[in-house]
Structure formats: C-alpha cells, structure tokens
Design a protein around this motif. Structure first.
Motif, PDB file in Angstrom:
ATOM      1  N   LYS A  76       0.838  -1.191   0.000  1.00 33.01           N
ATOM      2  CA  LYS A  76       0.000   0.000   0.000  1.00 33.01           C
ATOM      3  C   LYS A  76       0.876   1.245   0.000  1.00 33.01           C
ATOM      4  N   PRO A  77       0.468   2.276  -0.724  1.00 31.62           N
ATOM      5  CA  PRO A  77       1.335   3.439  -0.939  1.00 31.62           C
ATOM      6  C   PRO A  77       1.424   4.398   0.234  1.00 31.62           C
ATOM      7  N   TYR A  78       0.747   4.115   1.346  1.00 30.30           N
ATOM      8  CA  TYR A  78       0.796   5.087   2.441  1.00 30.30           C
ATOM      9  C   TYR A  78       2.167   5.134   3.122  1.00 30.30           C
ATOM     10  N   ILE A  79       3.114   4.297   2.699  1.00 26.21           N
ATOM     11  CA  ILE A  79       4.489   4.429   3.175  1.00 26.21           C
ATOM     12  C   ILE A  79       5.035   5.810   2.777  1.00 26.21           C
ATOM     13  N   LEU A  80       4.468   6.400   1.729  1.00 28.80           N
ATOM     14  CA  LEU A  80       4.894   7.724   1.271  1.00 28.80           C
ATOM     15  C   LEU A  80       4.270   8.847   2.097  1.00 28.80           C
ATOM     16  N   ASP A  81       3.310   8.499   2.956  1.00 24.21           N
ATOM     17  CA  ASP A  81       2.642   9.495   3.812  1.00 24.21           C
ATOM     18  C   ASP A  81       2.332   8.851   5.162  1.00 24.21           C
ATOM     19  N   ILE A  82       3.334   8.200   5.733  1.00 24.32           N
ATOM     20  CA  ILE A  82       3.111   7.345   6.894  1.00 24.32           C
ATOM     21  C   ILE A  82       3.150   8.100   8.217  1.00 24.32           C
ATOM     22  N   ASP A  83       3.837   9.238   8.238  1.00 27.85           N
ATOM     23  CA  ASP A  83       4.012   9.992   9.480  1.00 27.85           C
ATOM     24  C   ASP A  83       4.216  11.462   9.122  1.00 27.85           C
ATOM     25  N   PRO A  84       3.464  12.368   9.727  1.00 28.19           N
ATOM     26  CA  PRO A  84       3.601  13.791   9.386  1.00 28.19           C
ATOM     27  C   PRO A  84       5.032  14.315   9.478  1.00 28.19           C
ATOM     28  N   LYS A  85       5.832  13.734  10.362  1.00 25.60           N
ATOM     29  CA  LYS A  85       7.205  14.218  10.553  1.00 25.60           C
ATOM     30  C   LYS A  85       8.145  13.757   9.447  1.00 25.60           C
ATOM     31  N   SER A  86       7.843  12.631   8.806  1.00 24.75           N
ATOM     32  CA  SER A  86       8.744  12.108   7.778  1.00 24.75           C
ATOM     33  C   SER A  86       8.034  11.830   6.456  1.00 24.75           C
ATOM     34  N   SER A  87       6.797  12.282   6.314  1.00 29.40           N
ATOM     35  CA  SER A  87       6.008  12.026   5.118  1.00 29.40           C
ATOM     36  C   SER A  87       6.665  12.611   3.865  1.00 29.40           C
ATOM     37  N   VAL A  88       6.894  11.754   2.879  1.00 32.50           N
ATOM     38  CA  VAL A  88       7.462  12.206   1.603  1.00 32.50           C
ATOM     39  C   VAL A  88       6.515  13.184   0.927  1.00 32.50           C
ATOM     40  N   ILE A  89       5.237  12.836   0.910  1.00 30.64           N
ATOM     41  CA  ILE A  89       4.253  13.673   0.222  1.00 30.64           C
ATOM     42  C   ILE A  89       4.088  15.019   0.922  1.00 30.64           C
ATOM     43  N   LYS A  90       3.992  15.013   2.248  1.00 27.76           N
ATOM     44  CA  LYS A  90       3.839  16.279   2.980  1.00 27.76           C
ATOM     45  C   LYS A  90       5.038  17.189   2.760  1.00 27.76           C
ATOM     46  N   LYS A  91       6.238  16.624   2.808  1.00 32.99           N
ATOM     47  CA  LYS A  91       7.438  17.435   2.610  1.00 32.99           C
ATOM     48  C   LYS A  91       7.431  18.082   1.225  1.00 32.99           C
ATOM     49  N   LEU A  92       7.007  17.336   0.215  1.00 31.20           N
ATOM     50  CA  LEU A  92       7.002  17.860  -1.150  1.00 31.20           C
ATOM     51  C   LEU A  92       5.937  18.938  -1.338  1.00 31.20           C
ATOM     52  N   THR A  93       4.767  18.742  -0.738  1.00 31.92           N
ATOM     53  CA  THR A  93       3.739  19.796  -0.828  1.00 31.92           C
ATOM     54  C   THR A  93       4.188  21.036  -0.057  1.00 31.92           C
ATOM     55  N   ASP A  94       4.906  20.849   1.045  1.00 29.71           N
ATOM     56  CA  ASP A  94       5.452  21.993   1.790  1.00 29.71           C
ATOM     57  C   ASP A  94       6.513  22.719   0.965  1.00 29.71           C
ATOM     58  N   MET A  95       7.199  21.989   0.092  1.00 26.95           N
ATOM     59  CA  MET A  95       8.241  22.584  -0.757  1.00 26.95           C
ATOM     60  C   MET A  95       7.661  23.317  -1.958  1.00 26.95           C
ATOM     61  N   GLY A  96       6.348  23.161  -2.182  1.00 21.99           N
ATOM     62  CA  GLY A  96       5.701  23.911  -3.249  1.00 21.99           C
ATOM     63  C   GLY A  96       5.255  23.115  -4.454  1.00 21.99           C
ATOM     64  N   TYR A  97       5.245  21.769  -4.342  1.00 17.86           N
ATOM     65  CA  TYR A  97       4.800  20.916  -5.449  1.00 17.86           C
ATOM     66  C   TYR A  97       3.355  20.453  -5.244  1.00 17.86           C
ATOM     67  N   ASP A  98       2.569  20.490  -6.313  1.00 16.86           N
ATOM     68  CA  ASP A  98       1.312  19.748  -6.334  1.00 16.86           C
ATOM     69  C   ASP A  98       1.674  18.284  -6.545  1.00 16.86           C
ATOM     70  N   VAL A  99       1.032  17.393  -5.785  1.00 21.45           N
ATOM     71  CA  VAL A  99       1.369  15.972  -5.857  1.00 21.45           C
ATOM     72  C   VAL A  99       0.119  15.152  -6.154  1.00 21.45           C
TER      73      VAL A  99
END
Length: 357
Positions: A76-99
């Motif tokens: 399941k792909p939630y490994i990319l958004d597994i924890d707010p502190k280390s979430s790949v997706i959250k970090k990228l949206t914070d950096m200014g990317y639409d994901v």
C-alpha cells in the motif's frame, strides 16, 4: 570470610528502571489502537474499479509541473505518507509541489485477469491524463518507486502524454539478477518454480503469500518484528516509528494472477523489458523511446533491488538529461526516513518550471 560466586562477571548488570520502561511500553503498545497514517490533506480526482487518484495540493505552489507518484502493486502506498514528521508527500507539498498519487487499491478474485498491460493502459494512462487536465498543465513529472518505477518506465516508453521528467527509485529493470536464495532464483529462471496452479484457484496471490515471499528474498533467517521492538521498547521515538512500519509491513496487498504471471514470466524469467520485447497491448515497451529527463536513485543497503538491477536503464533510454544517484539507505528506509523528498526536490526543482514570485 567473603565468598565469591563463580558466575560473577558473567551475568551483566540489569538496569531495572530501563527494563520496567521497556516492558511497560510493550504492553501499552499491544493495547493501543493502530497509529494514524496518511494525514496529509488530499482530495479524490478520479476512480476506476478499486483504484483511486489522489491530489495533494501544494501548501504554497512554487512549481508549475506537478509530481505524479506510481507505487508498487505489492504494497500500500501510504508508506509515502506514513508519518507527518517524515512524510514524503507532505514534505514535497510543503516545498511547493502539487502531488498526485495513484493508489492501485486492493484487488479481489474478480480482478484476476487484470495484467500489467491493463494497469498501464486502462489505469495509469487515464490517471495521468486526468492529473494533467486537473492541474491545467502541459507536462508532468512521473515518480515511480520499486515496482511502481518499473511500471512507470514501461508506461513512459509508450506514452503519448507529455512526460517532462521521469524519476525512478529502487527500481528493478534488469531481471537477469534475481535477489533471493540461489536455488529459488535458479528454479524460477528454469521454470521449475511456479504458482500458476495456485493462481488458477485463488485468482490472486494472497497477501500472506506476498509477505512470505518478501521474507524469503529479504533474509534467509526471519526474526519477528516484535524481537526488535522488545530490544528498543524504552525508546519512544523508535516505538512510534516501529508501530507505523509494522502496520505497513503486515498490510500486504493481493497481487492479481494475470499481473503476477506477466511479472514472473515476461520480466523475471525472460527479461523482456531489457530486451525491448515486453508488450503493452500491441505496443512494444522499448525503453529507448524515453526522452524525458531521467533521475535514477538506488540504495546502497537495498537488499531487495540491487544497483545492477536499476542502473541499466541509464544506457537503455534516449534521454539527454540523465542522473544516477546511489544513497546510503535501504529499500524502504528511503521513503520511511523522509529523505526521498529532499532528493527529489534537489533534482526536480530546476526541471519543474518555477513560478514567478
């Protein structure tokens, strides 16, 4: 007169306070509800059968070209958004990317005839079109992780859609090397090992079978996850990370029978992707058709996908802008640690059309 015990020095001193904290954490953990995962805000853009296309808007949009994630069919792909502190997706949206993220869903017996070609032509292709239309852009960046990278590469080789950048991480491309016990790999190559009879009965590879398969590939000796937990249960930060990782590890996804046959026969046994012989419908997936900017990431401690399985794509594509990077990480650790977001941003930021301030 003092008496010395013969066992003095052989039995280590015990930190009783630490031991009490350790066991208290273990018992607390076993009684707590499962940890929350996938907390980054998202909206559903498109759905087909069990699959869903999710949109994660940038916190403050900085780049025109969005990132479109393709994850493995095994997990399941939630490994990319597994924890707010280390979430790949959250970090990228914070950096200014639409994901965007294509979640393949959980297939059932009724989906047994869905093959890799169907996933690519009927699901991925349509989802990319929807993402391009939804974001109102002319180009997109495709990001594939693990087998998702293989699928993304196959799609990119036949795509008519405008793929500006292709990023693949821990990606198996060349299957001339199969990771796992030597006899097991040899039997698979020779066709001695097959689960086609099982697939005829179940229609899909059961989740427990998928879990056992990864155990066999990852380590010849299996120790339960609870062994490592018990050893470090006094460390609350470790326990929090362990809980999320343990949930994801045990949350395996069934693999459709037709897709598994294509993976096993066409890719792993016959290595058709490297040979340019893999078919998607009536199209040959020739990687030399790929002209998008290419970024390939491997992990030096990855024991599931080795460098020599990923690196050949560098010579197979026609891209003029090609970058290869090997980082100090394992297969899952690249995503779990959150470092993947920074690596993607460092490369993609100059290739994603930064918006004027």
């Amino acid at each position: 007169m003092a008496t010395e015990t013969p066992f003095k020095g052989l039995i280590p001193d015990v930190d009783y306070q630490k031991e009490m904290e350790r066991w208290a954490n273990v018992f607390k953990l076993l009684s707590e509800p499962e940890p929350k995962i996938g907390q980054t805000p998202r909206t559903e853009v498109w759905r087909k059968n069990k699959s869903v296309l999710w949109y994660y808007p940038a916190k403050q949009k900085k780049y025109e070209i969005p990132l479109f994630f393709v994850y493995s069919l095994f997990n399941k792909p939630y490994i990319l958004d597994i924890d707010p502190k280390s979430s790949v997706i959250k970090k990228l949206t914070d950096m200014g990317y639409d994901v965007y993220l294509l979640d393949w869903g959980t297939p059932g017996y009724e989906d047994k005839k869905i093959g890799l070609d169907t996933y690519i032509e009927k699901y991925l292709k349509t989802a990319v079109k929807r993402a391009i239309r939804h974001s109102d852009v002319e180009e997109i960046t495709l990001v594939g992780y693990c087998l998702g990278g293989t699928i993304a590469s196959i799609y990119a080789s036949i795509a008519e859609e405008p793929i500006k950048n292709l990023i693949v991480a821990t990606v198996p491309i060349d299957f001339s090397t199969i990771v796992g016990p030597e006899k097991w790999a040899e039997g698979f190559k020779n066709g001695d090992f097959t689960i086609e009879h099982l697939l005829d009965v179940y229609g899909v590879v059961p989740p427990k079978y998928v879990e056992m398969m990864f155990r066999a590939v990852g380590s010849p000796i299996y120790f339960t996850n609870y062994t490592t937990l018990l050893n470090r249960a006094h460390d609350q930060r470790y326990v929090d990370k362990w809980r999320r990782m343990n949930k994801w590890t045990l949350d395996q996804v069934p693999f459709t029978g037709e897709a598994y046959k294509q993976l096993g026969n066409d890719l792993m046994r016959d290595n058709k992707l490297v040979k340019g012989e893999f078919l998607v419908g009536n199209k040959k997936a020739d990687l030399s058709n790929i002209e998008a900017n290419l970024f390939v990431i491997s992990g030096s401690r990855d024991n599931l996908v080795l460098e020599n399985q990923s690196k050949p794509i560098m010579d197979l594509v026609s891209s003029k802008d090609k970058t290869y990077l090997c980082v100090e990480s394992g297969h899952v650790g690249l995503a779990l640690s959150g470092m993947f977001a920074g690596i993607v941003d460092q490369w993609a930021s100059s290739r994603s059309k930064q918006l004027s301030k």
